[in-house]
Design an enzyme around this catalytic site. Structure first.
Site, PDB file in Angstrom:
ATOM      1  N   GLU A   1       0.821  -1.214   0.000  1.00  0.00           N
ATOM      2  CA  GLU A   1       0.000   0.000   0.000  1.00  0.00           C
ATOM      3  C   GLU A   1       0.854   1.264   0.000  1.00  0.00           C
ATOM      4  O   GLU A   1       0.751   2.087   0.912  1.00  0.00           O
ATOM      5  CB  GLU A   1      -0.913   0.003   1.234  1.00  0.00           C
ATOM      6  CG  GLU A   1      -1.822  -1.200   1.363  1.00  0.00           C
ATOM      7  CD  GLU A   1      -2.569  -1.233   2.708  1.00  0.00           C
ATOM      8  OE1 GLU A   1      -2.209  -0.482   3.641  1.00  0.00           O
ATOM      9  OE2 GLU A   1      -3.521  -2.022   2.809  1.00  0.00           O
TER      10      GLU A   1
ATOM     11  N   TYR B   1       0.303  13.965   0.541  1.00  0.00           N
ATOM     12  CA  TYR B   1      -0.280  14.649   1.698  1.00  0.00           C
ATOM     13  C   TYR B   1      -0.189  16.167   1.529  1.00  0.00           C
ATOM     14  O   TYR B   1       0.040  16.905   2.475  1.00  0.00           O
ATOM     15  CB  TYR B   1       0.387  14.162   3.002  1.00  0.00           C
ATOM     16  CG  TYR B   1       0.337  12.657   3.095  1.00  0.00           C
ATOM     17  CD1 TYR B   1      -0.857  12.007   3.411  1.00  0.00           C
ATOM     18  CD2 TYR B   1       1.453  11.869   2.792  1.00  0.00           C
ATOM     19  CE1 TYR B   1      -0.935  10.624   3.436  1.00  0.00           C
ATOM     20  CE2 TYR B   1       1.386  10.481   2.813  1.00  0.00           C
ATOM     21  CZ  TYR B   1       0.197   9.868   3.139  1.00  0.00           C
ATOM     22  OH  TYR B   1       0.116   8.501   3.163  1.00  0.00           O
TER      23      TYR B   1
ATOM     24  N   CYS C   1      -3.972  33.789   9.340  1.00  0.00           N
ATOM     25  CA  CYS C   1      -3.805  34.435  10.646  1.00  0.00           C
ATOM     26  C   CYS C   1      -3.486  33.411  11.726  1.00  0.00           C
ATOM     27  O   CYS C   1      -4.299  33.129  12.609  1.00  0.00           O
ATOM     28  CB  CYS C   1      -5.062  35.222  10.989  1.00  0.00           C
ATOM     29  SG  CYS C   1      -5.392  36.458   9.737  1.00  0.00           S
TER      30      CYS C   1
HETATM   31  C1  LIG Z   1      -1.483   6.094   5.074  1.00  0.00           C
HETATM   32  C2  LIG Z   1      -1.531   4.644   4.826  1.00  0.00           C
HETATM   33  C3  LIG Z   1      -0.736   4.066   3.833  1.00  0.00           C
HETATM   34  C4  LIG Z   1       0.248   4.839   2.992  1.00  0.00           C
HETATM   35  O1  LIG Z   1       1.327   5.320   3.731  1.00  0.00           O
HETATM   36  P1  LIG Z   1       2.578   5.972   2.962  1.00  0.00           P
HETATM   37  O2  LIG Z   1       3.493   6.349   4.055  1.00  0.00           O
HETATM   38  O3  LIG Z   1       2.063   7.154   2.220  1.00  0.00           O
HETATM   39  O4  LIG Z   1       3.135   4.943   2.061  1.00  0.00           O
HETATM   40  C5  LIG Z   1      -0.868   2.704   3.605  1.00  0.00           C
HETATM   41  N1  LIG Z   1      -1.722   1.948   4.331  1.00  0.00           N
HETATM   42  C6  LIG Z   1      -2.501   2.469   5.299  1.00  0.00           C
HETATM   43  C7  LIG Z   1      -3.413   1.605   6.051  1.00  0.00           C
HETATM   44  C8  LIG Z   1      -2.425   3.832   5.587  1.00  0.00           C
HETATM   45  O5  LIG Z   1      -3.178   4.338   6.565  1.00  0.00           O
END
Ligand SMILES: *Cc1c(COP(=O)(O)O)cnc(C)c1O
Length: 418
Positions: free
Chosen positions: A272, A369, A340
């Protein structure tokens, strides 16, 4: 590696000069490089020779054009809300390539994801499992499930983006998870198919990944001894990038370390990645409004913490460059926005290019992000997003208007009379 380079002292994204985009769409805007996105996805995905599915973490950069680009390369998506499911489907991502993580999935969100027919629910509590089973029963389907195990590993990153420690809200401790797997295996409307974990973000060392992997592999073996066979192992995301001086392991080393730990396990992998794919594939371009040089030097630009929250939120570093004329005097200064709040800065006490009013500025490594965390604070319309591909560019999200700001707001009758 990225495709933001100077040609004749002018910053380009691939073959397009940044000033040309600024003239067409105004500032501030996010600019993404399609060639960089493709390359990062392919290098990451191609590093794994084991059977696997690379599910891009939608929350890192959620624009549907970018999701489509990854889908066309065979990518799946890791979602954390019903809104992200909607985006992934709108982008044309096949449901059977979507995995759903997160500690607080609502009944409605679970229902929608079951209806769509996603690949896997990464379930984070006994109560969520129960709710999912009820919704699956109502729809007459079996929900494909992995439990998200909290391996209690220190990812050695910023506290706000550590997720795999026992004190973090994420996942289920191993012992509890084993019990819950036993229960899940008995549930008629649950199909146990995998195990998942995700220990944090912006990791710059391999050791926490390997430590988590070893625990997960041992856990899969314990499950199998208990007669529960799982065929998917989801190892989450978290691989870091270079913002400043960090030296994160390249995807090839990451993949190799994981492959070593996985030898002979006979599980398909889910990965992921978010930041490592998009982080250095996007920049935030803004204009210098004013400078203040009384005591401390401030460069005031038309982008702010509502556009890029990372510096304020995590004290994160972003490299700042002049779009024209990169070789110039540098000054120790803060790059700040119009909001502000004293916490409204994009760079603090950094050696910045000595910018004059009217000049364009690039805040680098803003692809992850960045826009996805943007807000309307101070009633600032959110920035435009632009995708460059070779010599072409397209606005993939229009700059918001003032009308967008008040959309959905109404003045009730009892206030309407003067
Ligand atoms: C945020 C997140 C990711 C991705 O994280 P990165 O640091 O952007 O690779 C993958 N899996 C889950 C469950 C997340 O919450």
């Amino acid at each position: 590696m990225h495709h933001f380079n100077y040609k004749n002292d002018v910053l380009h994204c691939e073959d397009v000069p940044i000033p040309e985009i600024a003239a067409a769409v105004g500032t501030p805007f996010y600019c993404y490089s399609a060639a960089t996105l493709r390359r990062h996805f392919q290098v990451f995905d191609g590093a794994f020779s084991l059977p696997h599915l690379t599910c891009f973490a939608v929350k890192a950069c959620s624009n549907i054009a970018i999701l489509r680009l990854f889908a066309r390369l065979g990518g799946g998506m890791d979602i954390v809300s019903g809104g992200e499911l909607y985006r992934a489907l709108a982008a044309g991502v096949p449901a059977e390539r979507i995995v759903y993580s997160g500690v607080g999935k609502t009944r409605r969100e679970l229902h929608e994801a079951l209806e769509a027919g996603i690949l896997q629910f990464n379930v984070e509590s006994a109560q969520e499992l129960e709710t999912l089973a009820q919704e699956a029963r109502a729809l007459g389907v079996r929900a494909p499930v992995a439990l998200r195990v909290n391996p209690n590993v220190d990812p050695k990153t910023h506290a706000y983006i550590s997720t795999g420690l026992a004190k973090n809200k994420f996942g289920i401790p191993e012992e509890e998870a084993l019990e819950l797997y036993r229960r899940a295996a008995e549930m008629e409307h649950i199909r146990v198919q995998g195990v998942s974990c995700h220990i944090g973000s912006q990791l710059t060392q391999l050791s926490p990944f390997v430590e988590a992997l070893d625990k997960m592999v041992a856990f899969v073996e314990r499950l199998r001894q208990a007669g529960i066979n799982v065929s998917w192992l989801d190892l989450g995301g978290g691989l870091g990038i270079t913002y400043d001086q960090e030296e994160p392991p390249p995807p090839a080393d990451y993949a190799e370390a994981l492959a070593r730990g996985l030898a002979g396990l006979d599980c398909r992998l889910i990965l992921e990645p978010g930041r490592v794919i998009v982080g250095n594939a996007g920049i935030l371009v803004c204009s210098t409004l004013y400078t203040k040089r009384g005591g401390k030097h401030f460069i005031i630009v038309d982008a702010a913490m509502n556009d890029l929250a990372r510096p304020s939120l995590y004290d994160a570093f972003h490299c700042v460059q002049a779009v024209k004329g990169p070789e110039r005097r540098r000054v120790r200064a803060d790059l700040v926005g119009p909001i502000c709040e004293t916490g409204d800065f994009l760079a603090r006490d950094q050696d910045l290019p000595d910018l004059a009013p009217g000049e364009l500025v690039a805040v680098m490594s803003a692809g992850a992000y960045g826009f996805s965390m943007a807000s309307n604070y101070n009633s600032r319309p959110r920035a435009a997003e632009v995708l460059v591909d070779g010599a072409r560019f397209a606005v993939i999200r229009k700059r918001e208007t003032y009308e967008d700001l008040v959309r959905g707001e109404t003045i009730p009758d009892f206030l309407a009379q003067s």
